[in-house]
Write a protein that holds these residues in place. Sequence first.
Motif, PDB file in Angstrom:
ATOM      1  N   ILE A  17      26.038  76.487  38.847  1.00 25.69           N
ATOM      2  CA  ILE A  17      25.332  77.784  39.272  1.00 25.69           C
ATOM      3  C   ILE A  17      24.283  77.904  38.246  1.00 25.69           C
ATOM      4  N   GLN A  18      24.706  77.832  36.973  1.00 22.65           N
ATOM      5  CA  GLN A  18      23.386  77.715  35.880  1.00 22.65           C
ATOM      6  C   GLN A  18      22.106  76.729  36.145  1.00 22.65           C
ATOM      7  N   GLY A  19      22.754  75.392  36.456  1.00 25.89           N
ATOM      8  CA  GLY A  19      21.614  74.389  36.470  1.00 25.89           C
ATOM      9  C   GLY A  19      20.993  74.510  37.691  1.00 25.89           C
ATOM     10  N   LEU A  20      21.273  75.317  38.809  1.00 25.80           N
ATOM     11  CA  LEU A  20      20.600  75.384  39.977  1.00 25.80           C
ATOM     12  C   LEU A  20      19.611  76.799  40.082  1.00 25.80           C
ATOM     13  N   HIS A  24      13.362  74.768  36.524  1.00 25.29           N
ATOM     14  CA  HIS A  24      13.619  73.263  36.931  1.00 25.29           C
ATOM     15  C   HIS A  24      15.023  72.945  37.293  1.00 25.29           C
ATOM     16  N   LYS A  25      15.362  72.729  38.496  1.00 22.25           N
ATOM     17  CA  LYS A  25      16.761  72.511  38.786  1.00 22.25           C
ATOM     18  C   LYS A  25      17.149  71.256  38.461  1.00 22.25           C
ATOM     19  N   ARG A  26      18.665  71.396  37.488  1.00 19.24           N
ATOM     20  CA  ARG A  26      19.212  70.224  36.983  1.00 19.24           C
ATOM     21  C   ARG A  26      20.907  70.187  37.318  1.00 19.24           C
ATOM     22  N   LEU A  27      21.412  68.940  37.175  1.00 19.97           N
ATOM     23  CA  LEU A  27      22.809  69.007  36.872  1.00 19.97           C
ATOM     24  C   LEU A  27      23.123  68.032  35.898  1.00 19.97           C
ATOM     25  N   SER A  28      24.481  68.056  35.527  1.00 21.03           N
ATOM     26  CA  SER A  28      24.792  67.540  34.572  1.00 21.03           C
ATOM     27  C   SER A  28      25.504  66.034  34.881  1.00 21.03           C
ATOM     28  N   PRO A  29      25.020  64.825  34.389  1.00 21.30           N
ATOM     29  CA  PRO A  29      25.523  63.604  35.020  1.00 21.30           C
ATOM     30  C   PRO A  29      27.161  63.528  34.697  1.00 21.30           C
ATOM     31  N   LYS A  30      27.558  64.490  33.806  1.00 23.83           N
ATOM     32  CA  LYS A  30      29.080  64.157  33.802  1.00 23.83           C
ATOM     33  C   LYS A  30      29.995  64.528  34.891  1.00 23.83           C
ATOM     34  N   TYR A  31      29.301  65.105  35.826  1.00 23.93           N
ATOM     35  CA  TYR A  31      29.874  65.580  37.272  1.00 23.93           C
ATOM     36  C   TYR A  31      29.963  64.467  38.225  1.00 23.93           C
ATOM     37  N   PHE A 263      20.659  79.145  46.941  1.00 23.76           N
ATOM     38  CA  PHE A 263      19.571  78.513  46.363  1.00 23.76           C
ATOM     39  C   PHE A 263      18.251  78.113  47.061  1.00 23.76           C
ATOM     40  N   HIS A 264      17.286  78.241  46.962  1.00 22.66           N
ATOM     41  CA  HIS A 264      16.282  78.063  47.521  1.00 22.66           C
ATOM     42  C   HIS A 264      15.460  76.674  47.241  1.00 22.66           C
ATOM     43  N   PHE A 265      15.340  75.895  48.072  1.00 27.27           N
ATOM     44  CA  PHE A 265      14.529  74.540  47.485  1.00 27.27           C
ATOM     45  C   PHE A 265      13.140  74.555  48.455  1.00 27.27           C
ATOM     46  N   GLU A 269      10.513  69.598  46.341  1.00 25.45           N
ATOM     47  CA  GLU A 269      11.132  70.151  45.047  1.00 25.45           C
ATOM     48  C   GLU A 269      12.193  69.189  44.554  1.00 25.45           C
ATOM     49  N   GLY A 270      12.076  68.866  43.115  1.00 27.35           N
ATOM     50  CA  GLY A 270      13.402  68.116  42.794  1.00 27.35           C
ATOM     51  C   GLY A 270      14.769  68.618  42.083  1.00 27.35           C
ATOM     52  N   LEU A 271      15.704  67.957  41.809  1.00 31.99           N
ATOM     53  CA  LEU A 271      16.926  68.457  41.289  1.00 31.99           C
ATOM     54  C   LEU A 271      17.201  67.169  40.417  1.00 31.99           C
ATOM     55  N   HIS A 272      16.987  67.252  39.212  1.00 30.70           N
ATOM     56  CA  HIS A 272      17.179  66.401  38.042  1.00 30.70           C
ATOM     57  C   HIS A 272      18.859  66.253  37.671  1.00 30.70           C
ATOM     58  N   THR A 273      19.306  64.960  38.101  1.00 34.83           N
ATOM     59  CA  THR A 273      20.737  64.623  38.048  1.00 34.83           C
ATOM     60  C   THR A 273      21.023  63.780  36.703  1.00 34.83           C
ATOM     61  N   GLU A 274      20.244  62.904  36.286  1.00 36.03           N
ATOM     62  CA  GLU A 274      20.353  62.097  35.077  1.00 36.03           C
ATOM     63  C   GLU A 274      19.418  61.626  34.130  1.00 36.03           C
ATOM     64  N   ASN A 275      19.386  61.594  32.794  1.00 34.12           N
ATOM     65  CA  ASN A 275      18.638  60.763  32.240  1.00 34.12           C
ATOM     66  C   ASN A 275      19.564  59.565  31.457  1.00 34.12           C
ATOM     67  N   SER A 276      18.923  58.374  31.445  1.00 33.47           N
ATOM     68  CA  SER A 276      19.563  57.218  30.754  1.00 33.47           C
ATOM     69  C   SER A 276      18.803  56.694  29.914  1.00 33.47           C
TER      70      SER A 276
END
Length: 315
Positions: A17-20, A24-31, A263-265, A269-276
């Motif tokens: 909920i927080q990330g969306l 700038h929408k994002r999700l943690s890669p741990k999920y 949540f509107h897209f 629009e991008g949803l950032h899911t991981e940095n490596s």
Amino acid sequence: MTDETAQISEDFADDVIQGLSRPHKRLSPKYFYDDAGSRLFEAVCRTREYYPTRTELALLRTAAAEIAAYIPDGAALVEFGSGASLKTRLLLDAAPQLAAYVPVDISPDALERATASLRSDYPALLLSPLVGDFSSPLSLPADIHGCPPIGFFPGSTIGNFTPDEAVAFLGRARTLLGSNAQFLVGADLVKDEATLVAAYDDAAGVTAAFNRNVLARINRELGGDFDLDSFAHRAVWNAEAQRMEMWLISTREQTVHVLGKPFHFAQGEGLHTENSHKFTPASFTELAGRAGWRVVRTWISPEPQFALFLLTASD
Ligand code: AVJ
């Protein structure tokens, strides 16, 4: 549902909920890593393009005897993550002087699986799993008291952290392991952009499915209504930050619901899911140094280059 899984799904709900809700929408890669995601990650590792896992394994195989020469008699191997993989076994086989194995993980189930698989193959090894996640102070199990610790953090998982998070992690590992510790860390190295992008955007679309699975997981566990076909997988090299990024790009304007919240897209629009993050020997040495570790030895594979850094607590 156990208390532990209830807590994890509550954290998952809050984080999603927080990330969306961010501009700038994002999700943690741990999920990424539910059962389906873990299987998809294993499939990613079998693609021709995703080189890190097999490269690290081959490097460990060639360096194992040299690594073993740094490990004192009666040492304890402390692995961060549930471990007990092929990589763990390579070290255990190369260094029979290891007296104990301590996997550290937040999941008691993962720890049970890790130790069960080693019990029959290494009957003389003391198995002493440690439940914890570092957010509270941890200490090593009492039964390995007196065993010189060597930490092990393979897989370039350290690359998922921001540099500040990586320093914090390395610092907490330093506190846990103590001042006479060593630490073996696997990390992927900066290389040509084409090789990096291909590794995160394989031709068969396995990584795309791995990336989209986090949306499927939200649908399954948080009553989401993501239409997976309306999100395109993107892998981009961020040269300034020296990291690969994974994104899911909304291919149309749409409103998605999670736990009843809309949540509107916008289209595109991008949803950032991981940095490596990728490293150089110099950048990794600097990062480790900020956390009180000194690099004593570096092993680097033939191209595509992957590194194993052996660190020592530096005071
Ligand atoms: C398991 C975190 C090391 O960042 O390369 C694989 C996960 N993401 N393909 C990585 C991943 C896309 C992987 N780590």
